[in-house]
Design a protein around this motif. Sequence first.
Motif, PDB file in Angstrom:
ATOM      1  N   ILE A 535       3.432   1.220   2.835  1.00 30.58           N
ATOM      2  CA  ILE A 535       2.344   2.060   2.317  1.00 30.58           C
ATOM      3  C   ILE A 535       2.953   3.097   1.374  1.00 30.58           C
ATOM      4  CG2 ILE A 535       0.636   3.841   2.908  1.00 30.58           C
ATOM      5  CD1 ILE A 535       0.154   2.394   5.534  1.00 30.58           C
ATOM      6  N   LEU A 536       2.268   3.340   0.246  1.00 30.86           N
ATOM      7  CA  LEU A 536       2.653   4.395  -0.689  1.00 30.86           C
ATOM      8  C   LEU A 536       1.454   5.299  -0.939  1.00 30.86           C
ATOM      9  CD1 LEU A 536       4.844   2.687  -3.458  1.00 30.86           C
ATOM     10  CD2 LEU A 536       5.503   4.613  -2.009  1.00 30.86           C
ATOM     11  N   VAL A 537       1.660   6.616  -0.822  1.00 34.67           N
ATOM     12  CA  VAL A 537       0.612   7.600  -1.112  1.00 34.67           C
ATOM     13  C   VAL A 537       1.127   8.501  -2.229  1.00 34.67           C
ATOM     14  CG1 VAL A 537      -0.850   9.435  -0.201  1.00 34.67           C
ATOM     15  CG2 VAL A 537      -0.146   7.547   1.293  1.00 34.67           C
ATOM     16  N   TYR A 538       0.410   8.537  -3.352  1.00 42.12           N
ATOM     17  CA  TYR A 538       0.819   9.334  -4.504  1.00 42.12           C
ATOM     18  C   TYR A 538      -0.039  10.597  -4.614  1.00 42.12           C
ATOM     19  CZ  TYR A 538       3.596   5.424  -6.199  1.00 42.12           C
ATOM     20  OH  TYR A 538       4.531   4.433  -6.321  1.00 42.12           O
ATOM     21  N   CYS A 539       0.633  11.712  -4.865  1.00 43.07           N
ATOM     22  CA  CYS A 539      -0.052  12.981  -5.069  1.00 43.07           C
ATOM     23  C   CYS A 539       0.383  13.583  -6.401  1.00 43.07           C
ATOM     24  CB  CYS A 539       0.274  13.959  -3.932  1.00 43.07           C
ATOM     25  SG  CYS A 539      -0.146  13.346  -2.288  1.00 43.07           S
ATOM     26  N   SER A 540      -0.480  14.413  -6.957  1.00 38.66           N
ATOM     27  CA  SER A 540      -0.174  15.017  -8.262  1.00 38.66           C
ATOM     28  C   SER A 540       0.487  16.378  -8.140  1.00 38.66           C
ATOM     29  CB  SER A 540      -1.458  15.144  -9.092  1.00 38.66           C
ATOM     30  OG  SER A 540      -2.405  15.945  -8.403  1.00 38.66           O
ATOM     31  N   SER A 541       0.569  16.931  -6.917  1.00 39.67           N
ATOM     32  CA  SER A 541       1.185  18.255  -6.749  1.00 39.67           C
ATOM     33  C   SER A 541       1.954  18.306  -5.432  1.00 39.67           C
ATOM     34  CB  SER A 541       0.115  19.353  -6.749  1.00 39.67           C
ATOM     35  OG  SER A 541      -0.676  19.282  -5.573  1.00 39.67           O
ATOM     36  N   LEU A 589       5.255   6.236   2.885  1.00 43.62           N
ATOM     37  CA  LEU A 589       5.923   7.286   2.130  1.00 43.62           C
ATOM     38  C   LEU A 589       4.907   8.020   1.265  1.00 43.62           C
ATOM     39  CD1 LEU A 589       8.753   8.478   1.287  1.00 43.62           C
ATOM     40  CD2 LEU A 589       8.711   6.857  -0.607  1.00 43.62           C
ATOM     41  N   ILE A 590       5.056   9.342   1.198  1.00 46.04           N
ATOM     42  CA  ILE A 590       4.273  10.174   0.283  1.00 46.04           C
ATOM     43  C   ILE A 590       5.182  10.531  -0.891  1.00 46.04           C
ATOM     44  CG2 ILE A 590       2.990  12.337   0.019  1.00 46.04           C
ATOM     45  CD1 ILE A 590       2.634  12.284   3.115  1.00 46.04           C
ATOM     46  N   ALA A 591       4.655  10.420  -2.106  1.00 43.42           N
ATOM     47  CA  ALA A 591       5.513  10.624  -3.279  1.00 43.42           C
ATOM     48  C   ALA A 591       4.732  11.259  -4.416  1.00 43.42           C
ATOM     49  CB  ALA A 591       6.104   9.294  -3.746  1.00 43.42           C
ATOM     50  N   ARG A 605       1.272  -3.048   0.898  1.00 53.32           N
ATOM     51  CA  ARG A 605      -0.089  -3.501   1.226  1.00 53.32           C
ATOM     52  C   ARG A 605      -1.150  -2.468   0.869  1.00 53.32           C
ATOM     53  NH1 ARG A 605       1.840  -7.616   1.492  1.00 53.32           N
ATOM     54  NH2 ARG A 605       0.437  -7.735  -0.268  1.00 53.32           N
ATOM     55  N   LEU A 606      -0.757  -1.198   0.811  1.00 53.02           N
ATOM     56  CA  LEU A 606      -1.734  -0.146   0.522  1.00 53.02           C
ATOM     57  C   LEU A 606      -1.107   0.890  -0.400  1.00 53.02           C
ATOM     58  CD1 LEU A 606      -4.431   1.417   1.101  1.00 53.02           C
ATOM     59  CD2 LEU A 606      -3.217   2.515   3.004  1.00 53.02           C
ATOM     60  N   VAL A 607      -1.850   1.212  -1.464  1.00 51.13           N
ATOM     61  CA  VAL A 607      -1.482   2.316  -2.344  1.00 51.13           C
ATOM     62  C   VAL A 607      -2.659   3.273  -2.410  1.00 51.13           C
ATOM     63  CG1 VAL A 607      -1.035   3.021  -4.724  1.00 51.13           C
ATOM     64  CG2 VAL A 607       0.186   1.073  -3.770  1.00 51.13           C
ATOM     65  N   VAL A 608      -2.387   4.544  -2.173  1.00 51.63           N
ATOM     66  CA  VAL A 608      -3.397   5.590  -2.312  1.00 51.63           C
ATOM     67  C   VAL A 608      -2.920   6.533  -3.402  1.00 51.63           C
ATOM     68  CG1 VAL A 608      -4.570   7.516  -1.204  1.00 51.63           C
ATOM     69  CG2 VAL A 608      -4.064   5.443   0.114  1.00 51.63           C
ATOM     70  N   THR A 609      -3.748   6.776  -4.395  1.00 53.89           N
ATOM     71  CA  THR A 609      -3.382   7.718  -5.453  1.00 53.89           C
ATOM     72  C   THR A 609      -4.429   8.828  -5.518  1.00 53.89           C
ATOM     73  OG1 THR A 609      -2.973   7.973  -7.829  1.00 53.89           O
ATOM     74  CG2 THR A 609      -4.477   6.211  -7.178  1.00 53.89           C
ATOM     75  N   ALA A 619      -2.954   3.251 -13.230  1.00 48.21           N
ATOM     76  CA  ALA A 619      -2.562   1.843 -13.331  1.00 48.21           C
ATOM     77  C   ALA A 619      -1.128   1.628 -12.867  1.00 48.21           C
ATOM     78  CB  ALA A 619      -2.733   1.366 -14.770  1.00 48.21           C
ATOM     79  N   GLN A 620      -0.233   2.561 -13.219  1.00 49.72           N
ATOM     80  CA  GLN A 620       1.166   2.433 -12.815  1.00 49.72           C
ATOM     81  C   GLN A 620       1.312   2.519 -11.293  1.00 49.72           C
ATOM     82  OE1 GLN A 620       4.032   1.921 -14.440  1.00 49.72           O
ATOM     83  NE2 GLN A 620       3.423   2.050 -16.584  1.00 49.72           N
ATOM     84  N   GLN A 621       0.616   3.461 -10.683  1.00 55.47           N
ATOM     85  CA  GLN A 621       0.777   3.674  -9.243  1.00 55.47           C
ATOM     86  C   GLN A 621       0.114   2.564  -8.429  1.00 55.47           C
ATOM     87  OE1 GLN A 621      -0.748   7.679  -8.800  1.00 55.47           O
ATOM     88  NE2 GLN A 621       0.892   8.522 -10.066  1.00 55.47           N
ATOM     89  N   THR A 622      -1.092   2.168  -8.803  1.00 57.75           N
ATOM     90  CA  THR A 622      -1.734   1.068  -8.077  1.00 57.75           C
ATOM     91  C   THR A 622      -0.997  -0.247  -8.308  1.00 57.75           C
ATOM     92  OG1 THR A 622      -3.258   0.709  -9.937  1.00 57.75           O
ATOM     93  CG2 THR A 622      -4.000   2.149  -8.137  1.00 57.75           C
ATOM     94  N   GLY A 623      -0.274  -0.339  -9.419  1.00 59.11           N
ATOM     95  CA  GLY A 623       0.484  -1.555  -9.706  1.00 59.11           C
ATOM     96  C   GLY A 623       1.663  -1.779  -8.791  1.00 59.11           C
ATOM     97  N   ARG A 624       2.018  -0.798  -7.950  1.00 69.79           N
ATOM     98  CA  ARG A 624       3.086  -1.018  -6.964  1.00 69.79           C
ATOM     99  C   ARG A 624       2.634  -1.973  -5.867  1.00 69.79           C
ATOM    100  NH1 ARG A 624       6.397  -0.025 -10.293  1.00 69.79           N
ATOM    101  NH2 ARG A 624       4.714   0.484 -11.697  1.00 69.79           N
TER     102      ARG A 624
END
Length: 709
Positions: A535-541, A589-591, A605-609, A619-624
Amino acid sequence: LYAATVATWPGAGRGTELDHLTYNNQHGRRHLFLINNILTFVTSYSKTQKMTGKALLIPRGIDPRLARVFIITLNYVYYAAQVITHQLGDDCSSSAYSKYIFVRRGTPLNTDAMTQILRSFTNDHFRCQFGVRDWRHLMKFVLRHMADISLDQDDDDAQDADRAPINSLFGHGQRIADTVYGIEADSLTDLTQPDVARAHRYGIVYQKALGLWADFSVDSLGLPNDEKSTPSNQTSLIVAPLDAASRLHIARDLEDVLDTRLPAFGDLISSTLSRVLYHHIPNLSTSLPPLLPSSTSVNVHPSRLKCLQRLFRSKSFKSPEQATIFEYILQNLRSVFGILGTGGGKSLMFYGPPLIEPYGITIVVSPFVSLVEEQFSTAQMHSIPVSMWPNDKIDFDTVRLIIVPAHEAGMELFVNFVTATVRIKKLRRIIYDEAHQILMSGYRNCYDNLWRIAVQNVPLHFLSATLLPHSVAAIAHAARLQPDTFCVIRATTVRPNLRYVVEDFSAEKDNTLVMDRIASICRSTYSKMDEKDRILVYCSSYNECDALRALLGYPVYKSKIDGRLDPSTNASRRNAISADWRAGNPRALIATTGFGNGIDHAHVRLVVTLNPYHASDAAQQTGRAGRDDCEATCYLFNTCRHPVPSNAADDHGGIGLLRMLYTTNDCVRLCLGNFDERAYSCVAHGSANAVLCSRCEVLEVCGLSLFAY
């Protein structure tokens, strides 16, 4: 040119025969003539001169299509190289282009260089390496058994009783043939030295056996009969030596096709060799090679598949676009804008050349520190001699790949390094990875020196998964690239196996609801995953990262893990967090954004942006997700009000697309697909069987009733 020549002319010259061949009379007798309307190399064997007082002249004619390449190369390409190298103060290279036929990087080919080239080509096709001497052995058998050229005497008016037809093409007699080459000699008798016409006949027979000269017969050329051949009437058949008058005539005939033909030289030579060595390829006509119908038409060499096998254990390219970009980059004739979706195989473009090419350095400029570290460790894993810039201990004789962070590429030190590497003729190309960042406000200063690098006359290549069509022109302008010096190869951005879900929380007063929603999704998915899944979770701050870490307990990957640590320790901590996540400790992981671009793990299996800055980040982050081609889910959450861009031409990240994504009910693929020249909804993908996005799922449940009125 050298490999194509020795593969398609009859016989095979010694290294001493072919060393420093010339095409004009300025420095002694030239070695290239038009005889019987066939472009003919006339070489001499110096050992004969020591024994008899005169050197043995050995004529060898070449295929007409290859002859066209030579004529254009010698009259135009070499002339341009001569002028340019003189202007750069390299008089030695300028002199070489003015007289020698085979020149590589300003140096005439010698026996060692010829052996190196032959070994490279024969290793690709025969799975073993042949030098000049080995090639002579091979060609002797090919002429005898494939082209079926007789060893028997065929000239009653023999002038030299020690020479057979094939033997004369190699410049030796029967005794040497028997003792060195081991050709069967049960029917050999005293044979003669053939004249030029007979040599041409044997050459054409051999070339026709290779599939060349498809529409010609030997008799149609008007070659003189053997019994009438004499040195005097052969001399009269020598026409139009390459003097100033013939150059002018050729210029008028070829001027209108040069622009389209020059980029295709690499393809022509490659395909000629393929027809020779892969004999089953259909014969082509003897007309000029066809014009390239588009910038994406290229003959991808079969040897490229070996590189795929070594790097990725794959037997085929991921897409035709990936193969096309790779071939253009290896040909090194023009700049390339390669737009491949996330997971489309862009890394092949900079890991592949060091494994295929026998020399030269490839430089890769990447915008994120995490990506630079990832590329460096991956190159080491593939046993590629790699270095990370800046580094004052780079060994130019061994290093093949140099990874450069974008912020270092903007420094004067890097520009000076590129200039020095070009001067010593070591640099092959510079590749800008994640090239869309060139136009982003946060990175624009890193690429201020792009035009200074572009003027070094080294091909620049630009790779990205999310480069808007109008952004290509902006980057080309920044690099001062003319429209006819680059090509654009573009594949689709979004993949059919990804399920997109968009949820807008911009009306909420705080982030409590969206944080709880993300935490719920992550916990539910984590409990159902296999050991290999991630799992990858992307944050902007950083604040968003810290809030989610408090809820979920996942580690956070960001530029500064701890503000109290020095940069080196922070980098070590980042690498440790990344390695732990890949190993599954933990599997989530949170990144921040920096981890998103270029990171490749097959089983996400899961990307959260959360709150991406623009559509490119989304597009870049969901493309993982889903790089194993299995279904994966991508959530895009928004809590912000996105402004309308004042000028669409300056919107290189897709802020307008992101606003459209959150403020309309259009299919998510239609919004993200605007990075492509054409965008299609989930259902329109048809045979690709795209997983429906959340908005198309609603339409499926509602049926057609929504559109009844």
